[in-house]
Design an enzyme around this catalytic site. Sequence first.
Site, PDB file in Angstrom:
ATOM      1  CG  ASP A  63      -0.343  -0.559   2.586  1.00  0.00           C
ATOM      2  OD1 ASP A  63       0.910  -0.358   2.648  1.00  0.00           O
ATOM      3  OD2 ASP A  63      -1.300  -0.878   3.578  1.00  0.00           O
ATOM      4  CG  ASN A 132      -8.825  -1.122  11.718  1.00  0.00           C
ATOM      5  OD1 ASN A 132      -8.280  -2.102  11.534  1.00  0.00           O
ATOM      6  ND2 ASN A 132      -9.288  -0.349  11.560  1.00  0.00           N
ATOM      7  CG  HIS A 134      -5.458  -1.633   8.912  1.00  0.00           C
ATOM      8  ND1 HIS A 134      -5.438  -0.839   8.736  1.00  0.00           N
ATOM      9  CD2 HIS A 134      -4.771  -2.053   8.921  1.00  0.00           C
ATOM     10  CE1 HIS A 134      -4.445  -0.153   9.148  1.00  0.00           C
ATOM     11  NE2 HIS A 134      -4.278  -1.356   9.818  1.00  0.00           N
ATOM     12  CD  GLU A 139      -8.585   1.080   7.629  1.00  0.00           C
ATOM     13  OE1 GLU A 139      -8.033   0.253   8.455  1.00  0.00           O
ATOM     14  OE2 GLU A 139      -8.557   1.871   7.744  1.00  0.00           O
TER      15      GLU A 139
HETATM   16  P1  PGA Z   1       1.856  -1.219  12.929  1.00  0.00           P
HETATM   17  O1  PGA Z   1       1.081  -1.652  12.141  1.00  0.00           O
HETATM   18  O2  PGA Z   1       3.171  -2.409  12.299  1.00  0.00           O
HETATM   19  O3  PGA Z   1       2.476   0.375  12.986  1.00  0.00           O
HETATM   20  O4  PGA Z   1       1.690  -2.029  14.163  1.00  0.00           O
HETATM   21  C1  PGA Z   1       0.848  -2.880  11.217  1.00  0.00           C
HETATM   22  C2  PGA Z   1      -0.366  -2.391  10.481  1.00  0.00           C
HETATM   23  O5  PGA Z   1      -1.264  -1.353  10.621  1.00  0.00           O
HETATM   24  O6  PGA Z   1      -1.280  -2.945   9.281  1.00  0.00           O
END
Ligand code: PGA
Length: 232
Positions: A63, A132, A134, A139
Amino acid sequence: MNILKVKTKHEMSCLAADIMAAQIIKKPDSVLGLATGETPIEMYDNVAKRNIDFSRVRTVNLDEYVGLDGANENSYRYFMDTNFFSKLNIKKENTNLPCGTATDLDAECARYNALLESIGPRDIQLLGIGLNGHVGFCEPNTEFVPNTSVVSLTESTIKANSRFYDDISLVPKQALTMGIRQIMDAKHILLIANGPAKVEIVEKAFYGKITPAVPASVLQLHPNVTVIVAEN
Ligand code: PGA
């Protein structure tokens, strides 16, 4: 699904680095699906220190934020260049991310879809998981979105990402993300999650109902998933 529970972030990073390194040694022209975020940074550093030959490796990232170019230090292109690619002998032209500053975002999604199609299934797809549920920036939703798309980030994601910005109002509200079908297309999925804050969502995603409201739950249907959770 192979769920490995370890105590510390360091153990998680070393184990994940072992798996990624083994993949490239086994197949020097591997295609890697890569992820950004806080969680993989130590793993990337660990892999880079091993002096593995990346000259034939190709990568595709999950992404990118809409509106940020590669020179912006909050862009995922900048993250990948800084935390990983600049430490390897990988060819820049073999590293791919969606372009967040494309003037036509639909055309950019189509370009990324075509790229993923032509590059073929990734040998390994690294994933983090959002609070959440994702994966990439897919999302929580009412359906699993199959292909690359432009998404509006949820409040939870914007809040989580605001730790990298001086002010929450500066966090981009939209991103381009690989779709669920494309993530599931990888031959091996390696998901890493660090810290007590992630324990609950890992439990929900991998022992709960399969639902687009928890996008990572779809991984229960993939035949070759390794999850490494550091519970510290
Ligand atoms: P993070 O993000 O490694 O900064 O916790 C993970 C994600 O949102 O996929």
